[in-house]
Design a protein around this motif. Structure first.
Motif, short mmCIF file in Angstrom:
data_model
loop_
_atom_site.label_atom_id
_atom_site.label_comp_id
_atom_site.label_asym_id
_atom_site.label_seq_id
_atom_site.Cartn_x
_atom_site.Cartn_y
_atom_site.Cartn_z
N GLU A 168 11.25 122.03 8.06
CA GLU A 168 12.59 121.90 8.70
C GLU A 168 12.56 120.95 10.04
O GLU A 168 13.59 120.58 10.74
CB GLU A 168 13.07 123.22 9.05
N THR A 169 11.36 120.94 10.56
CA THR A 169 11.37 120.47 11.81
C THR A 169 11.09 118.76 11.64
O THR A 169 11.25 118.11 12.83
CB THR A 169 10.16 120.78 12.81
N MET A 170 11.08 118.36 10.50
CA MET A 170 10.67 116.67 10.35
C MET A 170 10.94 116.31 9.27
O MET A 170 10.78 116.92 8.43
CB MET A 170 9.08 116.81 10.85
N ASP A 171 11.42 114.93 9.21
CA ASP A 171 11.64 114.22 7.83
C ASP A 171 10.22 114.32 7.05
O ASP A 171 9.18 114.34 7.57
CB ASP A 171 11.93 112.95 8.20
N SER A 172 10.64 114.52 5.60
CA SER A 172 9.27 114.65 4.83
C SER A 172 8.24 113.31 4.88
O SER A 172 7.18 113.82 4.85
CB SER A 172 9.52 114.67 3.55
N VAL A 173 8.74 112.26 4.89
CA VAL A 173 7.84 111.17 5.03
C VAL A 173 6.73 111.16 6.37
O VAL A 173 5.83 111.01 6.28
CB VAL A 173 8.51 109.82 4.80
N ARG A 174 7.69 111.33 7.42
CA ARG A 174 6.93 111.53 8.52
C ARG A 174 5.94 112.81 8.62
O ARG A 174 4.80 112.52 9.20
CB ARG A 174 7.89 111.78 9.86
N ALA A 175 6.41 113.78 8.05
CA ALA A 175 5.56 114.94 7.79
C ALA A 175 4.12 114.44 7.19
O ALA A 175 3.04 114.98 7.38
CB ALA A 175 6.25 115.88 7.49
N ALA A 176 4.45 113.95 6.01
CA ALA A 176 3.36 113.57 5.17
C ALA A 176 2.26 112.69 6.05
O ALA A 176 1.25 112.81 5.72
CB ALA A 176 3.92 112.95 3.87
N LYS A 177 2.63 111.83 6.62
CA LYS A 177 1.96 110.94 7.65
C LYS A 177 1.37 111.64 8.65
O LYS A 177 0.13 111.76 8.82
CB LYS A 177 2.78 109.75 8.32
N ALA A 178 1.96 112.69 9.27
CA ALA A 178 1.09 113.63 10.25
C ALA A 178 0.20 114.43 9.53
O ALA A 178 -0.89 114.58 10.04
CB ALA A 178 2.27 114.42 11.24
N LEU A 179 0.43 115.04 8.52
CA LEU A 179 -0.54 115.85 7.84
C LEU A 179 -1.50 114.86 7.28
O LEU A 179 -2.96 115.35 7.15
CB LEU A 179 0.24 116.47 6.62
N ARG A 180 -1.30 113.67 6.84
CA ARG A 180 -2.53 112.88 6.53
C ARG A 180 -3.49 112.48 7.63
O ARG A 180 -4.48 112.64 7.58
CB ARG A 180 -2.19 111.23 5.90
N GLU A 181 -2.96 112.54 8.69
CA GLU A 181 -3.54 112.27 10.12
C GLU A 181 -4.53 113.53 10.23
O GLU A 181 -5.71 113.68 11.10
CB GLU A 181 -2.77 112.00 11.37
N CYS A 182 -4.09 114.46 9.67
CA CYS A 182 -4.93 115.93 9.99
C CYS A 182 -5.99 116.02 8.81
O CYS A 182 -6.61 117.00 8.52
CB CYS A 182 -4.03 117.15 9.82
N GLY A 183 -5.96 115.09 7.99
CA GLY A 183 -6.85 115.14 6.75
C GLY A 183 -6.11 115.91 5.49
O GLY A 183 -7.09 116.16 4.50
N VAL A 184 -5.00 116.03 5.44
CA VAL A 184 -4.33 116.69 4.32
C VAL A 184 -3.35 115.55 3.74
O VAL A 184 -2.55 115.03 4.34
CB VAL A 184 -3.47 117.63 4.71
N ILE A 185 -3.59 115.45 2.34
CA ILE A 185 -2.90 114.48 1.75
C ILE A 185 -1.74 115.27 0.75
O ILE A 185 -2.10 116.05 -0.09
CB ILE A 185 -3.77 113.73 0.73
N GLU A 215 20.01 119.19 -3.38
CA GLU A 215 20.50 118.98 -2.20
C GLU A 215 19.47 118.65 -1.10
O GLU A 215 19.50 119.13 0.21
CB GLU A 215 21.56 120.01 -1.46
N THR A 216 18.44 117.96 -1.41
CA THR A 216 17.10 117.50 -0.47
C THR A 216 17.55 116.13 -0.34
O THR A 216 16.47 115.46 0.54
CB THR A 216 15.89 118.07 -1.18
N ALA A 217 18.36 115.30 -0.72
CA ALA A 217 18.36 113.93 -0.64
C ALA A 217 19.03 113.63 0.85
O ALA A 217 19.94 114.75 1.11
CB ALA A 217 19.15 113.08 -1.68
N PRO A 218 18.77 112.87 1.58
CA PRO A 218 17.88 111.75 1.30
C PRO A 218 16.63 111.95 1.76
O PRO A 218 15.67 110.94 1.32
CB PRO A 218 18.54 110.40 2.09
N GLY A 219 16.31 112.98 2.58
CA GLY A 219 14.83 113.04 3.04
C GLY A 219 13.80 113.38 2.30
O GLY A 219 12.67 113.30 2.27
N GLY A 220 14.29 114.00 0.92
CA GLY A 220 13.18 114.36 0.09
C GLY A 220 12.53 115.64 0.32
O GLY A 220 12.94 116.36 1.40
N LEU A 221 11.30 115.91 -0.13
CA LEU A 221 10.36 116.96 0.05
C LEU A 221 8.93 116.61 0.27
O LEU A 221 8.69 115.52 -0.05
CB LEU A 221 10.52 117.85 -1.12
N LEU A 222 8.36 117.64 0.60
CA LEU A 222 6.56 117.57 0.65
C LEU A 222 6.31 118.02 -0.55
O LEU A 222 6.78 119.16 -1.07
CB LEU A 222 6.05 118.06 1.84
#
Length: 135
Positions: A66-83, A99-106
């Motif tokens: 809830e604190t971050m867009d899913s694409v940005r969160a995926a990138k931040a997780l990738r930087e932590c070693g989580v794909i 009702e998760t558009a346009p941000g999508g999900l992780l």
């Protein structure tokens, strides 16, 4: 006309999946997905979009941070070693329905290459990223 290569691929996949070793791997992956679900369920900034795990489900968990867009969160997780997959996952109509558009999900998918340590790392990274974002 029948595509023989597609049928051969399907037959090979069914044979591979019917091997008892694959069943064990799938069971292990489902246990890891359950561990993941239990871990993220306690993070206030996480909203789950996955039903409870069962033998009828693959070990995949969809959620929103809830604190971050899913694409940005995926990138931040990738930087932590989580794909993880982030965004609309080629399913815009599903996201419209949820009702998760346009941000999508992780989406986290667990498999034979994962272990309990991977799940612990993912949960910790999600907690860290969630607390760093806006409340």
């Amino acid at each position: 006309q029948v595509d023989r290569s597609a049928l051969a691929g399907l037959a090979a996949a069914v044979g591979w999946l019917s091997d008892p070793a694959q069943t064990e791997r799938l069971t292990t992956a489902r246990q890891l997905a359950q561990q993941f679900l239990e871990g993220v369920r306690g993070i206030p900034q996480v909203t789950l979009f996955s039903p409870e795990l069962s033998d009828a489900r693959m070990p995949t968990v969809a959620f929103r941070l809830e604190t971050m867009d899913s694409v940005r969160a995926a990138k931040a997780l990738r930087e932590c070693g989580v794909i993880v997959a982030g965004g609309m996952q080629c399913a815009p109509l599903a996201h419209k329905t949820l009702e998760t558009a346009p941000g999508g999900l992780l989406r986290v998918s667990l498999g034979p290459g994962n272990d309990a340590e991977d799940v612990t790392l993912a949960i910790s990274a999600i907690e860290e990223i969630a607390s760093a974002g806006k409340p």
